[in-house]
Design a protein around this motif. Structure first.
Motif, mmCIF file in Angstrom:
data_model
loop_
_atom_site.group_PDB
_atom_site.id
_atom_site.type_symbol
_atom_site.label_atom_id
_atom_site.label_comp_id
_atom_site.label_asym_id
_atom_site.label_seq_id
_atom_site.Cartn_x
_atom_site.Cartn_y
_atom_site.Cartn_z
ATOM 1 N N ASN A 199 4.465 7.017 7.948
ATOM 2 C CA ASN A 199 4.161 5.735 8.567
ATOM 3 C C ASN A 199 5.203 5.398 9.636
ATOM 4 O O ASN A 199 5.106 4.403 10.323
ATOM 5 C CB ASN A 199 4.100 4.646 7.499
ATOM 6 N N THR A 211 6.749 4.300 -2.143
ATOM 7 C CA THR A 211 6.999 2.872 -1.922
ATOM 8 C C THR A 211 6.611 2.086 -3.163
ATOM 9 O O THR A 211 7.330 1.170 -3.586
ATOM 10 C CB THR A 211 6.185 2.356 -0.715
ATOM 11 N N PRO A 244 11.386 13.462 8.186
ATOM 12 C CA PRO A 244 9.926 13.564 8.083
ATOM 13 C C PRO A 244 9.267 12.310 8.643
ATOM 14 O O PRO A 244 9.837 11.225 8.565
ATOM 15 C CB PRO A 244 9.661 13.646 6.570
ATOM 16 N N GLY A 245 8.056 12.452 9.139
ATOM 17 C CA GLY A 245 7.350 11.297 9.696
ATOM 18 C C GLY A 245 6.018 11.056 9.009
ATOM 19 O O GLY A 245 5.167 11.935 8.948
ATOM 20 N N THR A 302 13.748 13.234 1.631
ATOM 21 C CA THR A 302 13.326 11.875 1.308
ATOM 22 C C THR A 302 12.957 11.651 -0.154
ATOM 23 O O THR A 302 13.002 10.524 -0.635
ATOM 24 C CB THR A 302 12.117 11.519 2.184
ATOM 25 N N GLY A 362 8.363 4.463 9.531
ATOM 26 C CA GLY A 362 9.374 3.421 9.352
ATOM 27 C C GLY A 362 10.770 4.013 9.223
ATOM 28 O O GLY A 362 11.735 3.471 9.767
ATOM 29 N N ALA A 407 0.898 -1.158 0.000
ATOM 30 C CA ALA A 407 0.000 0.000 0.000
ATOM 31 C C ALA A 407 0.931 1.200 0.000
ATOM 32 O O ALA A 407 2.003 1.134 0.594
ATOM 33 C CB ALA A 407 -0.851 0.001 1.255
HETATM 34 N N1 F0G Z 1 8.932 11.377 2.737
HETATM 35 C C1 F0G Z 1 8.502 10.807 1.612
HETATM 36 C C2 F0G Z 1 8.875 11.432 0.320
HETATM 37 C C3 F0G Z 1 7.721 9.629 1.660
HETATM 38 O O1 F0G Z 1 7.318 9.060 0.525
HETATM 39 C C4 F0G Z 1 7.374 9.093 2.923
HETATM 40 C C5 F0G Z 1 6.554 7.893 3.017
HETATM 41 C C6 F0G Z 1 7.869 9.738 4.057
HETATM 42 C C7 F0G Z 1 8.636 10.871 3.939
HETATM 43 C C8 F0G Z 1 7.583 9.222 5.412
HETATM 44 O O2 F0G Z 1 8.347 8.096 5.701
HETATM 45 O O3 F0G Z 1 6.489 6.569 6.244
HETATM 46 O O4 F0G Z 1 8.840 6.004 6.811
HETATM 47 O O5 F0G Z 1 7.653 7.811 8.037
HETATM 48 N N2 F0G Z 1 5.997 7.332 2.035
HETATM 49 C C9 F0G Z 1 5.310 6.038 2.088
HETATM 50 C C10 F0G Z 1 4.918 5.579 0.694
HETATM 51 C C11 F0G Z 1 4.269 5.932 3.096
HETATM 52 O O6 F0G Z 1 3.964 4.817 0.550
HETATM 53 O O7 F0G Z 1 5.601 5.955 -0.249
HETATM 54 P P1 F0G Z 1 7.810 7.043 6.776
#
Ligand code: F0G
Length: 469
Positions: free
Chosen positions: A276, A175, A273-274, A412, A278, A170
């Motif tokens: 989910n 991801t 950043p926060g 990220t 992980g 999901a």
């Molecule tokens: N930054 C980006 C660009 C992300 O895509 C995500 C999470 C996060 C920060 C947060 O990271 O979930 O580990 O705390 N993206 C996930 C996805 C949920 O489905 O691509 P996290």
């Protein structure tokens, strides 16, 4: 400075070659139950208490003195691999394979040469904040444009080694892009569940291009993950969300790269950043293991920043110091982190607690301004990544970050992931006037809308009037 070359000999057991045996096990973070890797349930939840697992390497924590790995030898080896032409060595994840022995054979690793991402100085932002040592570790410079690649190479390699034909996740977009890419490389089939209409086009286009079966569901990310959790219990499909503990093994490696970039003297503060949750968990694990193995002297403070409309952990820290979490209905234009019920919140809270970090939230306008400022540094990032700079400003205003501290922002995702957001910001159509209140000056100063100009020399020069003298 380069670490010294490894010693020719040493006491038995303290060199690195015994560290690549696959002896890992899974430890439940709730009740402490231990399993062999392949014994985990398809949803990676503990049958006894419902919590998540983390990968554990028996004996590492207990190693003392000569029983510890030879730090100088490992550091030398990891750096030397950067000059190697071997596929595994060229990966910024697998060049640290002594610290992630999760495969029976490293020949099974599926790599797109992820990791080894740049660490940039941010001179303008540093000046504006009155701190000197401000850096961005840009995980958007990975093959599929986000930090997810470092986790995907690890977990998808496990899926392949265990004989799965299908993988699934999901996703808010990144991801799924990463999973689809790595599955395609490995010759596996992939299923993507995404919230309908709430992910950036760049990410959706990647999943399609890499050949995933992509389902847009009329629910949010949390709904997609709940549904997928049920599906993997019924069908032989390997779940690749960050509840899968092997994802976090790969995602801990940027901690190693950051430590290496600072000559193994870790920075004072890492801001992540926060969503989910992980990634913050993984980076906490990475630094914890370096510390436990005697490879660094301390851990950096780890702070997690959320969007104000998707802030369950920030609320939890404000209300009960991160000991209980109430899910929220999430709303933010930083769609990557539009998550109201984060799966890994306990692991992230642990990383914050044990390093003395903070968890805060930032508004939509603060995110937009910070993103434009990161753009002005010549880097750019996606909106979710910009919460880090917005959060740093808040921490600095509260006196939580001192002048001389070294701070690293974890960016990220790549700026091209969500070009619509950027264009809307520069056109002035992103934020409502209520959202912009108090930040109008900053926003106007940063906006650079494209100008519609007649195709003549005079007209183009006229647009520069007053700017070029
Ligand atoms: N930054 C980006 C660009 C992300 O895509 C995500 C999470 C996060 C920060 C947060 O990271 O979930 O580990 O705390 N993206 C996930 C996805 C949920 O489905 O691509 P996290």
């Amino acid at each position: 400075m380069k670490p010294d070359p490894p010693p020719k000999s040493g006491p038995a057991g303290n060199l690195f070659y015994d560290m690549t045996d696959n002896l890992h096990q899974l430890l439940c973070i709730g009740c402490g139950a231990r399993l062999k890797g392949a014994e985990a349930q398809p949803d990676f939840r503990c049958v006894l208490c419902g919590e998540l697992f983390e990968v554990e390497y028996p004996g590492w924590r207990e190693r003392r003195g000569n029983d510890r790995p030879n730090a100088g030898a490992l550091k030398w080896l990891w750096r030397e691999r950067r000059a190697s032409s071997e596929a595994l060595d060229r990966s910024g994840v697998w060049r640290f394979r002594e610290l992630l022995p999760i495969l029976d054979s490293f020949g099974d690793a599926v790599t797109l040469f992820e990791g080894n991402t740049p660490l940039y100085h941010l001179p303008r932002a540093a000046r504006a904040l009155g701190i000197d040592q401000l850096f961005a570790k840009h995980q958007g410079m990975n093959p599929s444009g986000s930090f997810k690649d470092t986790g995907m190479t690890a977990a998808l390699s496990v899926a392949k080694e265990r004989g799965f034909e299908w993988v699934a996740c999901a996703s808010t977009g990144n991801t799924s892009a990463a999973m689809a890419a790595y599955a395609a490389r490995a010759g596996l089939k992939s299923l993507v569940l995404i919230p309908d209409g709430k992910i950036a086009w760049g990410k959706l286009s990647q999943a399609m291009d890499y050949g995933a079966v992509t389902c847009q569901l009329k629910t949010d990310f949390d709904g997609c993950l709940t549904l997928l959790t049920q599906i993997v219990k019924e069908a032989p499909i390997y779940l690749l969300n960050s509840v899968n503990p092997y994802r976090l093994e790969g995602q801990k490696t940027p901690a190693f790269e950051i430590a290496e970039a600072f000559d193994w003297n870790v920075p004072d503060h890492l801001i992540v950043p926060g969503g989910n949750l992980g990634n913050s968990s993984a980076l906490g694990k990475g630094f914890r293991e370096l510390h436990e193995l005697g490879l660094v002297a301390r851990m950096p403070r780890i702070s997690v920043i959320q969007a104000a409309g998707a802030n369950p952990l920030a609320r939890s820290f404000a209300e009960n110091d991160g000991t209980a979490l109430e899910p929220v209905e999430a709303h933010t234009r930083a769609t990557a982190i539009r998550i109201g019920n984060p799966a890994s919140w306990r692991k992230a809270a642990r990383a914050i607690h044990e390093t003395g970090g903070w968890c805060l939230d930032v508004t939509e306008a603060e995110i937009a301004v910070a993103k434009a400022e990161i753009g002005r540094e010549g880097l750019g990032c996606e909106p979710a990544s910009a919460v880090t700079l917005a959060g740093l400003k808040k921490l600095r205003a509260r006196g939580a970050v001192a002048d001389g501290e070294t701070v690293v922002l974890l960016l990220t995702g790549h700026t091209l992931k969500d070009a619509d957001y950027t264009i809307d910001f520069h056109r002035g159509t992103l934020l409502s006037s209520e959202e912009s209140a108090g930040l109008e000056g900053e926003i106007e100063g940063l906006r650079r809308n494209a100008l519609v100009v007649e195709a003549t020399q005079a007209a183009v020069l006229a647009t520069l009037k007053g700017r070029v003298e």
